[in-house]
Scaffold this motif. Structure first.
Motif, PDB file in Angstrom:
ATOM      1  N   TYR A 112       0.910  -1.208   0.108  1.00 57.28           N
ATOM      2  CA  TYR A 112      -0.053  -0.042  -0.140  1.00 57.28           C
ATOM      3  C   TYR A 112       0.966   1.357  -0.121  1.00 57.28           C
ATOM      4  CZ  TYR A 112      -4.234  -2.824   0.595  1.00 57.28           C
ATOM      5  OH  TYR A 112      -4.948  -3.864   0.303  1.00 57.28           O
ATOM      6  N   PHE A 166      -2.093   9.482  -1.688  1.00 60.04           N
ATOM      7  CA  PHE A 166      -2.720   9.715  -0.373  1.00 60.04           C
ATOM      8  C   PHE A 166      -1.731  10.654   0.383  1.00 60.04           C
ATOM      9  CE2 PHE A 166      -6.785   8.238   1.110  1.00 60.04           C
ATOM     10  CZ  PHE A 166      -6.942   7.150   0.031  1.00 60.04           C
ATOM     11  N   SER A 200      -1.744  14.639   2.993  1.00 61.58           N
ATOM     12  CA  SER A 200      -1.497  14.601   4.474  1.00 61.58           C
ATOM     13  C   SER A 200      -0.257  15.419   4.959  1.00 61.58           C
ATOM     14  CB  SER A 200      -1.488  13.130   4.930  1.00 61.58           C
ATOM     15  OG  SER A 200      -1.351  12.894   6.166  1.00 61.58           O
ATOM     16  N   CYS A 223       0.885   8.725   4.849  1.00 59.69           N
ATOM     17  CA  CYS A 223       0.136   7.719   5.438  1.00 59.69           C
ATOM     18  C   CYS A 223      -0.637   6.558   4.538  1.00 59.69           C
ATOM     19  CB  CYS A 223      -1.119   8.590   6.035  1.00 59.69           C
ATOM     20  SG  CYS A 223      -2.028   9.427   4.743  1.00 59.69           S
ATOM     21  N   SER A 224       0.027   6.474   3.196  1.00 51.74           N
ATOM     22  CA  SER A 224      -0.619   5.716   2.243  1.00 51.74           C
ATOM     23  C   SER A 224      -0.514   4.200   2.857  1.00 51.74           C
ATOM     24  CB  SER A 224       0.476   5.710   0.962  1.00 51.74           C
ATOM     25  OG  SER A 224       1.989   5.334   1.672  1.00 51.74           O
ATOM     26  N   TRP A 234      -3.202   3.950   5.748  1.00 54.92           N
ATOM     27  CA  TRP A 234      -4.478   4.019   4.929  1.00 54.92           C
ATOM     28  C   TRP A 234      -4.942   2.647   4.317  1.00 54.92           C
ATOM     29  CZ3 TRP A 234      -8.774   6.595   5.435  1.00 54.92           C
ATOM     30  CH2 TRP A 234      -9.943   6.342   4.354  1.00 54.92           C
ATOM     31  N   LYS A 291      -8.185   0.248   5.549  1.00 54.68           N
ATOM     32  CA  LYS A 291      -9.079   0.100   4.588  1.00 54.68           C
ATOM     33  C   LYS A 291      -9.296  -1.506   4.215  1.00 54.68           C
ATOM     34  CE  LYS A 291     -12.382   1.568   1.258  1.00 54.68           C
ATOM     35  NZ  LYS A 291     -13.445   2.050   1.862  1.00 54.68           N
ATOM     36  N   GLN A 301       5.793   5.560   9.269  1.00 53.36           N
ATOM     37  CA  GLN A 301       4.187   4.980   9.249  1.00 53.36           C
ATOM     38  C   GLN A 301       3.925   3.990  10.464  1.00 53.36           C
ATOM     39  OE1 GLN A 301       1.796   5.211   5.666  1.00 53.36           O
ATOM     40  NE2 GLN A 301       3.588   5.923   4.734  1.00 53.36           N
ATOM     41  N   PHE A 360      -7.625  10.415  12.734  1.00 50.83           N
ATOM     42  CA  PHE A 360      -7.921  10.726  11.173  1.00 50.83           C
ATOM     43  C   PHE A 360      -7.696  12.353  11.071  1.00 50.83           C
ATOM     44  CE2 PHE A 360      -9.970   6.649  10.934  1.00 50.83           C
ATOM     45  CZ  PHE A 360      -9.522   6.084  10.134  1.00 50.83           C
ATOM     46  N   LEU A 398      -7.244  13.232   7.145  1.00 51.23           N
ATOM     47  CA  LEU A 398      -8.184  12.295   6.268  1.00 51.23           C
ATOM     48  C   LEU A 398      -9.635  12.349   6.457  1.00 51.23           C
ATOM     49  CD1 LEU A 398      -5.944   9.097   7.018  1.00 51.23           C
ATOM     50  CD2 LEU A 398      -5.818  10.481   4.881  1.00 51.23           C
TER      51      LEU A 398
END
Length: 285
Positions: A20, A27, A31, A35-36, A39, A43, A91, A279, A284
């Motif tokens: 991801y 993403f 931000s 935070c890819s 996230w 998800k 992250q 968030f 986000l």
């Protein structure tokens, strides 16, 4: 009527960190901090819990990013991979924090690869009568498959069972270790036997079942109905040490002591306020 067992979900966290991070880089543009990976994993986990709503037990397993016994066996193991990008590294702790906030158990053991933790945990749970669904698209995981341990391949969204492995490769899940030992694995820098590819490896296994039997019957190989059979026999003879080293490197350990009960994998109550703050901090929402 016997009550249906719902699977415990084990997610290959390290694989999806990278997957991801590289797949959702857009993403990071919106931000304050990258935070890819966060996230993407959130998800994916959310979708899994919707799809398998009856499965209330879940754990995400990560590497500790330290050297392991495989590095001692083979200095070049995984040394073809670049260092973790700093934008991904920063992250990791926020991801652990948010997973704790939403009540999902995580696990990393210093000096132990995520694959070995997943394998040992899955077999430990299977012995206690549990069904397990490993979420991964790492081909190494195929060796772990049993009637009670299946894999959800996220890339093509299919369930891998002993039957699907037999249909696709013509071998049993455990023989996938021999398959990797023969042909190698460039993603982990496992050498394998030079000039032996997928078709040759599968043919040899169809004849002799495993790498030990191949070497036990090596004098028969030049007479097989196999293209360049004589040369293949020579390659095997000249690279016997490498073949068995590759077998060791490809084998996922199943005996790592893991002191976690299935009850500890139950989803915990989520802290809504902490989730909102998270968030908001990452912009986000």
């Amino acid at each position: 009527m016997q009550k249906k067992k719902h699977p415990i979900i084990i997610i290959d966290g390290t694989l999806y960190l990278y997957y991801y991070y590289y797949g959702l880089r857009h993403f990071d543009n919106n931000s304050v901090t990258p935070c890819s990976a966060i996230w993407g994993i959130l998800k994916m986990t959310s979708n899994l819990l919707k799809k398998y709503s009856s499965s209330k037990k879940i754990i995400i397993v990560f590497d500790s990013f330290k050297k392991t016994f495989r590095n001692k066996l083979f200095e070049k193991y995984k040394n073809n991979r670049p260092p973790m990008p700093n934008a991904l590294y920063i992250q990791i702790q926020p991801l652990f924090n948010i997973l704790k906030t939403i009540g999902i158990k995580t696990l990393a053991i210093p000096g132990i690869e995520a694959d070995d933790i997943i394998g040992s945990l899955a077999y430990q749970l299977e012995e206690k009568g549990e069904k397990i669904l490993i979420v991964s698209h790492d081909k190494d995981m195929i060796q772990l498959v049993t009637n009670n341990i299946n894999i959800l391949h996220k890339k093509n969204n299919c369930i891998i069972t002993p039957e699907t492995i037999k249909k696709k490769y013509g071998i049993q899940p455990k023989e996938f270790i021999d398959f990797l030992a023969l042909m190698g694995d460039s993603s982990d820098n496992i050498p394998g036997v030079p000039k032996i590819g997928i078709k040759t490896a599968l043919y040899l296994l169809s004849q002799f079942s495993n790498i030990r039997n191949i070497y036990y019957n090596i004098e028969k190989i030049p007479f097989l109905k196999l293209r360049n059979a004589k040369n293949i026999a020579i390659q095997l003879k000249n690279n016997k040490e490498i073949a068995f080293l590759s077998y060791q490197l490809a084998t996922i350990k199943l005996d790592i002591p893991i002191h976690i009960t299935s009850k500890e994998m139950f989803l915990k109550k989520c802290s809504i306020q902490n989730l909102f703050n998270f968030f908001k901090n990452f912009k986000l929402m």
